[in-house]
Design an enzyme around this catalytic site. Structure first.
Site, short mmCIF file in Angstrom:
data_model
loop_
_atom_site.label_atom_id
_atom_site.label_comp_id
_atom_site.label_asym_id
_atom_site.label_seq_id
_atom_site.Cartn_x
_atom_site.Cartn_y
_atom_site.Cartn_z
CD GLU A 24 -2.73 1.24 2.52
OE1 GLU A 24 -3.51 2.22 2.65
OE2 GLU A 24 -2.65 0.31 3.34
CG HIS A 79 -5.16 5.39 3.34
ND1 HIS A 79 -4.41 4.74 4.28
CD2 HIS A 79 -5.15 6.70 3.68
CE1 HIS A 79 -3.97 5.62 5.18
NE2 HIS A 79 -4.41 6.82 4.82
CD GLU A 145 -8.81 2.72 2.76
OE1 GLU A 145 -8.04 2.15 1.96
OE2 GLU A 145 -8.60 2.78 3.98
#
Length: 235
Positions: A24, A79, A145
């Site tokens: 990530e 993210h 996200e």
């Protein structure tokens, strides 16, 4: 002057979510740098400060304090999600203590619409959470996200630099619309019809919807060798 605090999640010893050979922390930095570069290249009176520009450790309190002390107008945290491989798609978060009619929620609504219109991910909706960077920042804040790193379908997209660029452009489109950012003069000449959205439909299924002409060409190129029909349709 619009002051954006741009926060690539995780970094350094904190890899964030992992899966399919990806981390990530690397993807969030890649997308954030693309967002910064697009804003600085294409828009006037925009100042971007990043919590990190390389692979370093940065605590959550460092990030929120830095944004507060700098006097940012908006805090945007990038993210990538992770779960157990079964979940997929895009979602975003504002602080759980805010109402749906708050200024932060109104900015979020615009960002959500612009990002989901181009990112080719399933839409998991608009969420709220008690995340530190949403709670402790003194300006409106959003955490996005951008897919699930441990999902095979989402991760395949994450390995495509064209997709990462499209995700960055979706964020920039949202910022430009939410904060009425003005394009630089040379960019206005090149992209005067940039508000028009085009769908790319592959074998009867929409592959994506794009404003930037290069994204349309990229979508066509990705499918050219395998599709029986590719249709570009103005929305």
């Amino acid at each position: 002057m619009f002051k954006l605090y741009l926060d690539p999640g995780h970094g350094g010893s904190d890899t964030g979510a992992t899966g399919n050979g990806l981390q990530e922390k690397d993807l969030t930095l890649d997308i954030a740098l693309r967002i910064r570069d697009l804003l600085e290249r294409d828009f006037q009176d925009v100042d971007v400060r990043m919590s990190r520009t390389d692979d370093v450790d940065r605590s959550l309190s460092d990030r929120s304090s830095d944004a507060n002390n700098w006097g940012a107008d908006y805090f945007l945290s990038i993210h990538i999600n992770g779960f157990d491989g079964s979940a997929q798609g895009y979602e975003d978060y504002i602080y759980s203590g805010l109402s749906d009619s708050s200024q932060t929620a109104q900015y979020r609504d615009i960002m959500h619409e612009e990002i989901t219109s181009v990112n080719e991910l399933s839409n998991r909706g608009k969420q709220k959470a008690n995340f530190h960077v949403l709670r402790e920042t003194s300006m409106p804040a959003l955490l996005t996200e951008n897919g699930f790193i441990d999902n095979t379908n989402d991760a395949e997209k994450m390995q495509d630099s064209n997709w990462l660029q499209t995700v960055a452009e979706g964020h920039v489109n949202g910022l430009a619309r939410a904060f009425n950012l003005q394009r630089s003069e040379q960019d206005e000449d090149q992209d005067q019809d940039n508000d028009t959205v085009y769908r790319v439909i592959v074998d009867g299924t929409q592959e994506g919807a794009y404003r930037e002409h290069q994204n349309i060409l990229n979508a066509v190129s990705r499918n050219l060798g395998q599709a029986d029909s590719i249709v570009i349709e103005r929305v």
